[in-house]
Design a protein around this motif. Structure first.
Motif, mmCIF file in Angstrom:
data_model
loop_
_atom_site.group_PDB
_atom_site.id
_atom_site.type_symbol
_atom_site.label_atom_id
_atom_site.label_comp_id
_atom_site.label_asym_id
_atom_site.label_seq_id
_atom_site.Cartn_x
_atom_site.Cartn_y
_atom_site.Cartn_z
ATOM 1 N N ALA A 1 -10.416 -4.927 -2.213
ATOM 2 C CA ALA A 1 -9.691 -6.151 -2.586
ATOM 3 C C ALA A 1 -9.046 -6.004 -3.954
ATOM 4 N N ARG A 2 -9.731 -5.329 -4.864
ATOM 5 C CA ARG A 2 -9.144 -5.127 -6.199
ATOM 6 C C ARG A 2 -7.905 -4.246 -6.113
ATOM 7 N N ARG A 3 -7.974 -3.181 -5.335
ATOM 8 C CA ARG A 3 -6.804 -2.304 -5.160
ATOM 9 C C ARG A 3 -5.652 -3.082 -4.524
ATOM 10 N N TYR A 4 -5.984 -3.860 -3.511
ATOM 11 C CA TYR A 4 -4.972 -4.671 -2.829
ATOM 12 C C TYR A 4 -4.275 -5.613 -3.813
ATOM 13 N N GLN A 5 -5.047 -6.336 -4.610
ATOM 14 C CA GLN A 5 -4.462 -7.285 -5.560
ATOM 15 C C GLN A 5 -3.566 -6.575 -6.567
ATOM 16 N N ASP A 6 -4.032 -5.460 -7.087
ATOM 17 C CA ASP A 6 -3.246 -4.728 -8.083
ATOM 18 C C ASP A 6 -1.957 -4.190 -7.469
ATOM 19 N N ASP A 7 -2.037 -3.651 -6.255
ATOM 20 C CA ASP A 7 -0.855 -3.064 -5.626
ATOM 21 C C ASP A 7 0.129 -4.143 -5.167
ATOM 22 N N MET A 8 -0.381 -5.288 -4.742
ATOM 23 C CA MET A 8 0.515 -6.390 -4.370
ATOM 24 C C MET A 8 1.298 -6.864 -5.591
ATOM 25 N N ARG A 9 0.622 -7.012 -6.699
ATOM 26 C CA ARG A 9 1.316 -7.456 -7.917
ATOM 27 C C ARG A 9 2.326 -6.410 -8.372
ATOM 28 N N PHE B 1 0.833 -1.202 0.000
ATOM 29 C CA PHE B 1 0.000 0.000 0.000
ATOM 30 C C PHE B 1 0.868 1.253 0.000
ATOM 31 N N VAL B 2 1.886 1.274 0.847
ATOM 32 C CA VAL B 2 2.751 2.462 0.953
ATOM 33 C C VAL B 2 3.482 2.707 -0.365
ATOM 34 N N ALA B 3 3.922 1.653 -1.034
ATOM 35 C CA ALA B 3 4.603 1.823 -2.320
ATOM 36 C C ALA B 3 3.677 2.480 -3.335
ATOM 37 N N ALA B 4 2.411 2.030 -3.376
ATOM 38 C CA ALA B 4 1.442 2.621 -4.308
ATOM 39 C C ALA B 4 1.125 4.061 -3.911
ATOM 40 N N LEU B 5 1.017 4.304 -2.606
ATOM 41 C CA LEU B 5 0.738 5.663 -2.111
ATOM 42 C C LEU B 5 1.856 6.617 -2.515
ATOM 43 N N ASN B 6 3.103 6.204 -2.305
ATOM 44 C CA ASN B 6 4.230 7.071 -2.652
ATOM 45 C C ASN B 6 4.329 7.307 -4.158
ATOM 46 N N LYS B 7 4.011 6.288 -4.930
ATOM 47 C CA LYS B 7 4.034 6.437 -6.384
ATOM 48 C C LYS B 7 3.013 7.464 -6.840
ATOM 49 N N ALA C 1 3.951 -4.503 -6.524
ATOM 50 C CA ALA C 1 5.086 -4.547 -5.602
ATOM 51 C C ALA C 1 5.891 -5.836 -5.743
ATOM 52 N N GLY C 2 5.465 -6.717 -6.653
ATOM 53 C CA GLY C 2 6.209 -7.941 -6.910
ATOM 54 C C GLY C 2 5.791 -9.128 -6.072
ATOM 55 N N HIS C 3 4.645 -9.035 -5.384
ATOM 56 C CA HIS C 3 4.173 -10.148 -4.554
ATOM 57 C C HIS C 3 3.190 -11.002 -5.352
ATOM 58 N N LYS C 4 3.505 -12.268 -5.517
ATOM 59 C CA LYS C 4 2.613 -13.167 -6.241
ATOM 60 C C LYS C 4 1.601 -13.837 -5.315
ATOM 61 N N ASP C 5 1.980 -14.015 -4.046
ATOM 62 C CA ASP C 5 1.120 -14.716 -3.102
ATOM 63 C C ASP C 5 0.213 -13.730 -2.373
ATOM 64 N N ILE D 1 -3.737 -8.772 3.225
ATOM 65 C CA ILE D 1 -4.802 -7.804 2.959
ATOM 66 C C ILE D 1 -5.153 -7.049 4.242
ATOM 67 N N GLU D 2 -4.993 -7.703 5.401
ATOM 68 C CA GLU D 2 -5.231 -6.983 6.661
ATOM 69 C C GLU D 2 -4.177 -5.897 6.855
ATOM 70 N N GLY D 3 -2.911 -6.220 6.591
ATOM 71 C CA GLY D 3 -1.869 -5.202 6.686
ATOM 72 C C GLY D 3 -2.095 -4.062 5.712
ATOM 73 N N TYR D 4 -2.550 -4.388 4.511
ATOM 74 C CA TYR D 4 -2.859 -3.382 3.492
ATOM 75 C C TYR D 4 -3.959 -2.447 3.993
ATOM 76 N N ILE D 5 -5.016 -3.017 4.571
ATOM 77 C CA ILE D 5 -6.135 -2.206 5.071
ATOM 78 C C ILE D 5 -5.688 -1.344 6.240
ATOM 79 N N ASP D 6 -4.877 -1.889 7.141
ATOM 80 C CA ASP D 6 -4.359 -1.098 8.263
ATOM 81 C C ASP D 6 -3.614 0.136 7.764
ATOM 82 N N ALA D 7 -2.761 -0.066 6.746
ATOM 83 C CA ALA D 7 -1.987 1.048 6.197
ATOM 84 C C ALA D 7 -2.904 2.067 5.518
#
Length: 390
Positions: A302-310, A74-80, A312-316, A322-328
Motif C-alpha cells: 500500500a505504501r508503494r502504491y500511494q507513493d507511485d500514484m502520487r 505501477f508501470v511508470a514506476a517500473l520503467n523509471k 504519476a500525478g494521481h491525487k485520488d 490499488i487492485e490494478g496496481y497489484i495486478d500489474a
C-alpha cells in the motif's frame, strides 16, 4: 630494512596451474560482462507490450478507469527504475464499454498482434469469460471478477490475483453472525454473476446455521431498475442486506433509503466504488475488500502504491486503483521470471513459477490448481467522516 638482489625462484608447476585457472576465470568473466552489456544494449530498445480491455465509457467506467490508473502508475514506476531486464513496459488500452462481445473482439485483436505478450485485468464476469476463452495462448492476469464458476473451468492461461466471491460472502456472513445479527438478506442480479453469488450466499448461511429473510433480484448487472428490489427489502426490515451488485450498488442503496429501509449494508468488493460514491448515504456501509486498504500505510504494498500514484500525478486513491496496481505488479513478477527475452509461453511459465511470493503484505501462489493466487479478504466500513475503516 634489508634488501636482496637474489633472483626470484621459478614458479612451481602447481603455481602455474593456479595462475592459468585464474586467467581463464578472468577471461570468462570478461566475456560474460561483454555478453551482458551487449544483451542490455539489445534489450534497452525493446518494449514489452501488455494489452488491457475494460469499460472506460459505460456503467463500470469508475472501476475500469480506476484499475487502469493503478496499473499505469505501477508501470511508470517500473520503467523509471529500468523496466524488465532493461526493456520498457507499455500498456495498450481498449475500451469495451462493458460489452462481452466487444471485450472478446478486443482480446482477439491483441492476440493477432505478436508484440502483445499478455492481457491485464479485464473487467466483468462475462467479459472475462469471453476473453479467457478467446486467447488460450496468452496469459490473462487479474480478471476483476470473483465468480467461482469461472475458476472451476480448465483455463491454464488465467492467473487470478484476488479472492473469489464465495470467500468474500463467507467473510461477510461470518461478520454478521459474530455480531449477533441473524436477519440477513441478499440482493443480486439475474445473470451468471448473480447465480454464483446466490450459491455462495446460501452455502455461507448454512455454515452459520442461518436462514435468509429475503432474497431480491435486479434484472441484470448493468440494469438500473433497482427500485423494486429495494422496496422488497425495505418491507422485510432485515438486520443486514448483502449487496451483490457492482456499478448499480450505489443507486440501489439510494433507492433502499428512499423506501425507508435502514438495514446495515454489506457490499461485495465490486460494489465498493459505487457505494463509496454515494457520499453521506454511504456512511455506515461496509463491504468486503480483496486488497489492502488504499488509504492505510500498514502494508508495504500500500505504501508503494500511494507513493507511485502520487508520482504519476494521481491525487485520488481507491480500491479499484490499488487492485490494478497489484495486478500489474504480479504480471511484472511473471515477466521477470520469464527471462530477458519473453514470449507468450514464457510469460505463462514465469507466472506459474510464483510460489509463496510476498508482494509486500500479500502472498501469491500460482502453483495451486486453477491458478487462484491470493485468498486475502478483509472488511471495510465507511465512517461518519467518509473514511474507509478496516
Amino acid at each position: 630494512m634489508s634488501t636482496s638482489n637474489a633472483p626470484c625462484p621459478p614458479p612451481s608447476a602447481p603455481s602455474l596451474l593456479r595462475r592459468r585457472s585464474v586467467l581463464q576465470l578472468a577471461a570468462a568473466g570478461a566475456a560474460a560482462q561483454v555478453g551482458l552489456a551487449a544483451h542490455a544494449q539489445g534489450s534497452a530498445g525493446r518494449v514489452i507490450r501488455i494489452g488491457t480491455t475494460f469499460d472506460n465509457s459505460g456503467v463500470e467506467k469508475a472501476n475500469g478507469s480506476g484499475m487502469f490508473a493503478g496499473s499505469s502508475a505501477f508501470v511508470a514506476a517500473l520503467n523509471k527504475a529500468g523496466g524488465i531486464f532493461g526493456s520498457k513496459v507499455e500498456l495498450v488500452m481498449k475500451d469495451d464499454g462493458f460489452k462481452p462481445d466487444v471485450a472478446k473482439a478486443n482480446a482477439l485483436a491483441f492476440a493477432a498482434d505478436p508484440s502483445v505478450l499478455a492481457l491485464l485485468h479485464p473487467l466483468g464476469t462475462r467479459q472475462s469469460a469471453e476473453i479467457i476463452d478467446a486467447v488460450p495462448g496468452m496469459a490473462v492476469v487479474g480478471p476483476n471478477t470473483g465468480t467461482v464458476s469461472l475458476r472451476k473451468k480448465a483455463s491454464p492461461n488465467v492467473f487470478w490475483a484476488r479472492a473469489n466471491y464465495d470467500q468474500e460472502i463467507d467473510r461477510l456472513v461470518r461478520q454478521a453472525a459474530s455480531s449477533g445479527q441473524k436477519r440477513v438478506g441478499l440482493v443480486h442480479p439475474k445473470d451468471p454473476l448473480g447465480a454464483s453469488l446466490l450459491a455462495g450466499f446460501q452455502a455461507a448461511m448454512a455454515r452459520q446455521k442461518l436462514e435468509p429473510v429475503i432474497i431480491a433480484t435486479t434484472p441484470g448487472t448493468v440494469s438500473l431498475e433497482v427500485e423494486p428490489a429495494a422496496k422488497q427489502i425495505a418491507g422485510v426490515k432485515p438486520d443486514i442486506v448483502i449487496v451483490g451488485l457492482a456499478g448499480t450498488a450505489g443507486p440501489f442503496l439510494k433507492a433502499l433509503r428512499a423506501a425507508g429501509g435502514n438495514p446495515m449494508v454489506y457490499g461485495i468488493s465490486i460494489s465498493a466504488g459505487s457505494i463509496f460514491a454515494m457520499g453521506e448515504q454511504a456512511h455506515g456501509a461496509g463491504f468486503s475488500i480483496a486488497v489492502p486498504s488504499p488509504y492505510s500505510r500498514r502494508t508495504a504494498i500500500a505504501r508503494r502504491y500511494q507513493d507511485d500514484m502520487r508520482a504519476a500525478g494521481h491525487k485520488d486513491l481507491s480500491l479499484a486503483s490499488i487492485e490494478g496496481y497489484i495486478d500489474a505488479m504480479v504480471l511484472a513478477e511473471g515477466l521477470r521470471r520469464a527471462g530477458p527475452s519473453p514470449t507468450r509461453a514464457a510469460v505463462m511459465a514465469g507466472l506459474e513459477r510464483i510460489e509463496d511470493w510476498d508482494a509486500g503484505g500479500l502472498r501469491f501462489n500460482f502453483s495451486r490448481p486453477g491458478h487462484e493466487g491470493c485468498e486475502y479478504v478483509d472488511v471495510g466500513v465507511v465512517s461518519a467522516t467518509g473514511q474507509l475503516l478496516t
